[in-house]
Each structure stands twice: as C-alpha cells, then as structure tokens.
Design a protein around this motif. Structure first.
Motif, short mmCIF file in Angstrom:
data_model
loop_
_atom_site.label_atom_id
_atom_site.label_comp_id
_atom_site.label_asym_id
_atom_site.label_seq_id
_atom_site.Cartn_x
_atom_site.Cartn_y
_atom_site.Cartn_z
N ILE A 31 0.67 -1.46 -0.32
CA ILE A 31 0.11 0.27 0.02
C ILE A 31 0.64 1.06 0.21
O ILE A 31 1.73 1.69 0.69
N LEU A 32 0.55 2.44 -1.33
CA LEU A 32 1.53 3.38 -1.08
C LEU A 32 0.15 4.76 -0.45
O LEU A 32 -0.50 4.73 -0.59
N TRP A 33 1.31 4.89 1.06
CA TRP A 33 0.66 5.94 1.18
C TRP A 33 1.27 7.69 1.12
O TRP A 33 2.10 8.32 0.54
N ASP A 34 -0.17 8.35 -0.25
CA ASP A 34 1.06 9.61 -0.63
C ASP A 34 0.78 10.84 0.35
O ASP A 34 -0.40 11.41 0.96
N ASP A 35 1.72 10.96 1.20
CA ASP A 35 1.69 11.93 2.58
C ASP A 35 1.85 13.33 2.55
O ASP A 35 1.69 13.98 0.93
N GLU A 36 2.12 14.15 3.13
CA GLU A 36 1.48 15.84 2.94
C GLU A 36 2.53 16.07 1.68
O GLU A 36 3.82 15.91 1.94
N ASP A 37 2.56 17.14 1.59
CA ASP A 37 3.32 17.81 0.52
C ASP A 37 3.91 18.95 0.69
O ASP A 37 5.51 18.74 0.25
N THR A 38 3.10 19.44 0.74
CA THR A 38 4.09 20.80 1.54
C THR A 38 4.42 20.35 2.81
O THR A 38 3.64 20.26 3.78
N ASP A 39 5.77 20.88 2.87
CA ASP A 39 6.68 21.49 4.00
C ASP A 39 6.43 19.94 4.82
O ASP A 39 6.41 19.29 6.25
N ASN A 40 6.77 18.89 4.32
CA ASN A 40 6.75 17.68 4.93
C ASN A 40 7.52 17.17 5.71
O ASN A 40 8.74 17.57 5.83
N MET A 41 6.70 16.68 6.94
CA MET A 41 8.11 16.07 7.91
C MET A 41 7.79 15.12 8.10
O MET A 41 8.26 14.09 9.78
N ASN A 42 7.77 14.06 7.33
CA ASN A 42 8.52 12.33 7.75
C ASN A 42 9.24 12.43 8.44
O ASN A 42 10.66 12.73 8.39
N THR A 43 9.68 10.23 8.94
CA THR A 43 10.56 10.73 9.87
C THR A 43 10.24 9.28 9.92
O THR A 43 9.24 8.60 9.81
N LYS A 44 11.65 8.48 11.15
CA LYS A 44 11.68 6.97 10.20
C LYS A 44 12.98 7.01 11.48
O LYS A 44 13.65 7.48 11.48
N SER A 45 12.25 5.62 12.08
CA SER A 45 13.87 5.21 13.02
C SER A 45 13.55 4.13 13.38
O SER A 45 12.31 3.11 13.25
N GLY A 46 14.44 3.40 14.00
CA GLY A 46 15.38 1.83 13.87
C GLY A 46 14.51 1.14 13.01
O GLY A 46 14.73 1.53 12.00
N THR A 47 13.86 0.44 13.29
CA THR A 47 13.77 -1.00 12.15
C THR A 47 12.54 -1.48 11.63
O THR A 47 11.02 -1.07 12.46
N LEU A 48 12.46 -1.16 10.15
CA LEU A 48 11.20 -0.76 9.56
C LEU A 48 10.63 -2.14 8.51
O LEU A 48 11.65 -2.73 8.11
N PRO A 49 9.39 -2.32 8.11
CA PRO A 49 9.02 -3.33 7.52
C PRO A 49 9.40 -2.94 6.00
O PRO A 49 9.50 -1.75 5.77
N ASP A 50 9.58 -3.58 5.05
CA ASP A 50 10.16 -3.79 3.45
C ASP A 50 8.88 -2.54 2.59
O ASP A 50 8.20 -2.24 3.21
N GLY A 51 9.75 -1.65 2.45
CA GLY A 51 9.10 -0.82 2.22
C GLY A 51 9.74 0.52 1.30
O GLY A 51 11.00 0.70 1.68
N ILE A 52 9.40 1.56 1.05
CA ILE A 52 9.48 3.17 0.53
C ILE A 52 9.22 3.92 1.76
O ILE A 52 8.47 3.96 1.80
#
Length: 447
Positions: free
Chosen positions: A110-131
């Motif tokens: 499943i692909l999430w089209d997150d917010e385009d403007t001033d995007n503040m996505n974060t990630k840390s640790g071990t994640l599922p396979d993906g982008i």
C-alpha cells in the motif's frame, strides 16, 4: 524416576514450543503493551494532510505511537531472526513483510501519498520492507487459505496485532485470545492524491479509498472531538485486529443483569417477567438504560446472565458492589434479599431459563451477594472483553479498570393494596424506597 524426568522435560519443551512465534522474518503493528521478547521495534511518523485535516481512529485503539488529526506515529514489532516453532497457520490475515514472505503468504503493498507541503515524515529503528521518503510504501505478506472463524494457533504470551484482509474483512480468530477490531484512517495529500495498493483481493482491508466512498461508522473519533455517523472519505484506512488473552471471570456461581450486548461466552440465560401495578401504573427508568428485556409502565421483563460453572481465574476483588446469588455466595460476599410484591389482580408473572436464587410465584424474591470492603473510586480488575452490569451498594458505582461506568436505574411500581415489599441483609441500593413500598435499584453499566 527417569521416566518422570523425561515426561517433565517433554512438558517443558511442548510449552516452550507453543509459545514460540512461527519461523521467518516479518513484522506486526506494535501494541501499547510492547513487543515479544527478542524482537526489535521501529517508528514511522506520517505527516498527513495539513489543510482541513481529518485523520480518524477507533475508540479504543491500542496502537503504540500517537494519533493526531494531521499526523500520526506508527510503531512496529519486527522479528529479524529466522528461527521459530513452525509455519504460519492457514487463515485470512496479513503481516508486515521483512525479507521474504513466509510460506503460504503473497506479497502486497500500500502506498501512502503523505503531505506534499513542508513534509515532516520521520523514521527510526527497524521498519517493514518498503520505501520511506516524503511518501510511505509498506509491503505486506497476506494469505487467504482458511476461514476467519476457524481459530488458529499462535503464541498467547503477548498481546499482538494482525491485519484483516479484503477477502474476508473480519478478524481471524486465534485460540485462547479475544480479538477486537480497531482501525485508523489516514487523511492523505488532497492535491493530486496518489494513494494506491497492489491489485487483487487479498490485500489489507479496506486499504485505499477514493472520494466517492462514503461509509457509516458506529463510533468515530476525530482528534478535535467531533462525533459523526457518516462521512465521505479519501485516503487509507486499515483494520487492526487486536489480540489479548481471554479473560476469565472470578470463580464461583453467580449472576449479573443481562445487558443488550448479551452474556459472556459459556454463561446461561434466564428471564423473569414482573407484572407490576395495573392501576395508575408508574414504572420509571433512566435514559439511557442498557438492560436486556423490555420496560413498560405496568410490567417489565428482567433478563439474567448466569454463571453456573465454579471454574474461574481468581476471587472477586474487594470493593462495594452486589451480584445475584446462585447456590452459594463467593468468598467475601454477604447474602441478602429483596422481595417484590407484584400485582395481585390477574397476575401474569412468568419465568424461564436459569434464574438467580429466590422465589418466583405471583411475587418475586431475588437473593443477592454483596460486599462493602473497598473504595468505589479504587478501580478493581474484572474482565474487560464484555459489557456487563454490577449493582451499586450505595449511591455511587464501583470503578472497574479499563471500563467506563454509567449509573442507570429502574423503579418498580408494585402492588398498591397492602403492599408487602421487604428487604433483608445485604442488598443493592436503594432497594425498598423510604415510603416502605416500591423498589428502585441502581444498575452500574460497564462498557
């Protein structure tokens, strides 16, 4: 002696085997109670739509992380070692992909089209396979080779999540575990939205929405506190199937008033119809009232949930409350009764099923087990998987951990001529009213 030692070692081995997760590498959503021992965790912060944001989620939701109207943090439990007890059992459910999908699963995304403007996505640790960039693509492993109602065997030592799949849309049953269907709805980028998912039916349910879909929800919580019954949706919504160890009621035999939602599994039911005063009838009741049966000005049907097996997980905890008596009061309770002087003329009292101890003729006597050895504001531990009733012993309901309590009541307008209502010993509040006739009880409803 050697045979005994061998038998004990085999029991220990079988127990260890039963509590080990299936082989392979994969991930599950992280619950508030944490991850299985030896697993690692990860986090993904979703920056969702900022303009008129409308992220929504179920109540309750037991997902670790946080939920907000314009963002959310999703956390994961990741099994990164291949060892395990067995293969995943046949069924209808999805897990997160990490490495290769275990045998019997198909890869999905499943692909999430997150917010385009001033995007503040974060990630840390071990994640599922993906982008994981300004958008999010999660990969899943899904299977549809069983029946959700056929319980499968998985470890019961931890609370955990699985995903429902589109083919069934209901949660897979797991032996020894209670399951609750929860959900989160992501309100993703509104401008030229690119939410998407892999083709086919066996994907996490319900997945990506479009603006044409409008779905009813019985309980919707928006981060800013608005309750809605129907709303036009876009974005992504997933069903999170939350599993926790089956709760067992305390040992002993007893009864509780039956709520509209029904009785705990394995209990039996009964009914008592009260023919109350026919001349100028004045039965009254609270609004809301979640009692099963019916309520009318000159009659009412009272229904019961009766536990007739002595087995149970523990003793009833100290507190201030009453239950119905069935054969013997559990330890810590004192017995009492209330006597209803029902209608004398053309009395049509009826009863069926399994009833509390008492007398059921043209009048009614219920026997109770009550205790007054705690503090109502100190929450006690009881099973949380069912809605249920207790009786108050004073003017305040006992608190129960993990449950919301509503104080409800019913007032019986009993026989007006030479009324013989009476009570004795420990009994629920209020009982026979101050006038010496008619009866009012406080029903504490836990949901």
């Amino acid at each position: 002696m050697a045979a005994c030692i061998y038998f004990l070692l085999m029991l220990m081995l079988c127990h260890s085997y039963a509590q080990t997760w299936p082989s392979g590498t994969y991930g599950l959503p992280k619950p508030l109670t944490g991850c299985p021992s030896g697993w690692v965790d990860g986090r993904r912060g979703h920056d969702t739509e900022d303009t008129n944001p409308i992220n929504m989620w179920s109540v309750p939701i037991n997902l670790a992380g946080y939920q907000g109207r314009s963002n959310m943090e999703h956390q994961f439990c990741m099994k990164t070692f291949t060892s395990g007890s067995s293969s995943w059992p046949a069924g209808e459910y999805c897990i997160y992909k990490y490495g290769s999908c275990p045998s019997g699963f198909q890869e999905k995304f499943i692909l999430w089209d997150d917010e385009d403007t001033d995007n503040m996505n974060t990630k840390s640790g071990t994640l599922p396979d993906g982008i994981y960039d300004n958008n999010s693509l999660y990969k899943f492993c899904c299977r549809n080779d069983g029946d959700t109602w056929q319980a499968i065997s998985l470890p019961t030592g931890n609370n955990f999540y699985l995903f429902a799949i589109k083919a069934g849309s209901t949660c897979q049953r797991v032996i020894g575990m209670d399951v609750t269907s929860e959900w989160f709805h992501w309100d993703n980028e509104d401008y030229m939205n690119a939410d998407g998912e892999s083709s086919g039916s066996n994907t996490p349910y319900p997945g990506a929405f479009d603006n044409s879909i409008s779905e009813p929800f019985s309980t919707i919580f928006l981060a800013y506190g608005i309750m809605l019954s129907c709303i036009s949706l876009s974005g992504i919504r997933l069903i999170f199937c939350y599993y926790q160890l089956k709760s067992a009621w305390p040992s002993g035999t007893y009864g509780l008033p039956k709520p509209l939602t029904g009785c705990p599994a394995g209990w039996v039911e009964g009914r008592r119809r009260h023919d109350t005063e026919d001349t100028h009838p004045l039965n009254l009741w609270s609004d809301p009232l979640h009692l099963a049966g019916y309520q009318q000005s000159s009659s009412m049907e009272h229904e019961f949930c009766m536990k007739t097996s002595t087995s149970g997980s523990s003793r009833w905890p100290a507190g201030d409350y009453c239950i119905y008596k069935k054969w013997a009061c559990p330890s810590g309770f004192q017995e009492g009764y209330i006597y209803w002087d029902d209608e004398d003329s053309s009395n049509i009292n009826t009863q069926s099923g399994t009833l509390p101890d008492g007398e059921y003729t043209n009048d009614t006597k219920y026997k109770f087990c009550c205790r007054d050895d705690g503090v109502v504001s100190q929450a006690i531990n009881l099973p949380t998987t069912d809605n249920f009733y207790l009786f108050a012993v004073g003017d305040t309901c006992q608190q129960v951990a993990g449950k919301t309590v509503v104080s409800e009541w019913f007032y019986w307008d009993n026989e007006d001529s030479s009324n013989a209502d009476i009570q004795f010993g420990e009994h629920p509040y209020l009982g026979v009213t101050a006038r010496g006739e008619n009866i009012k009880l406080t029903f504490c409803y836990y949901n």
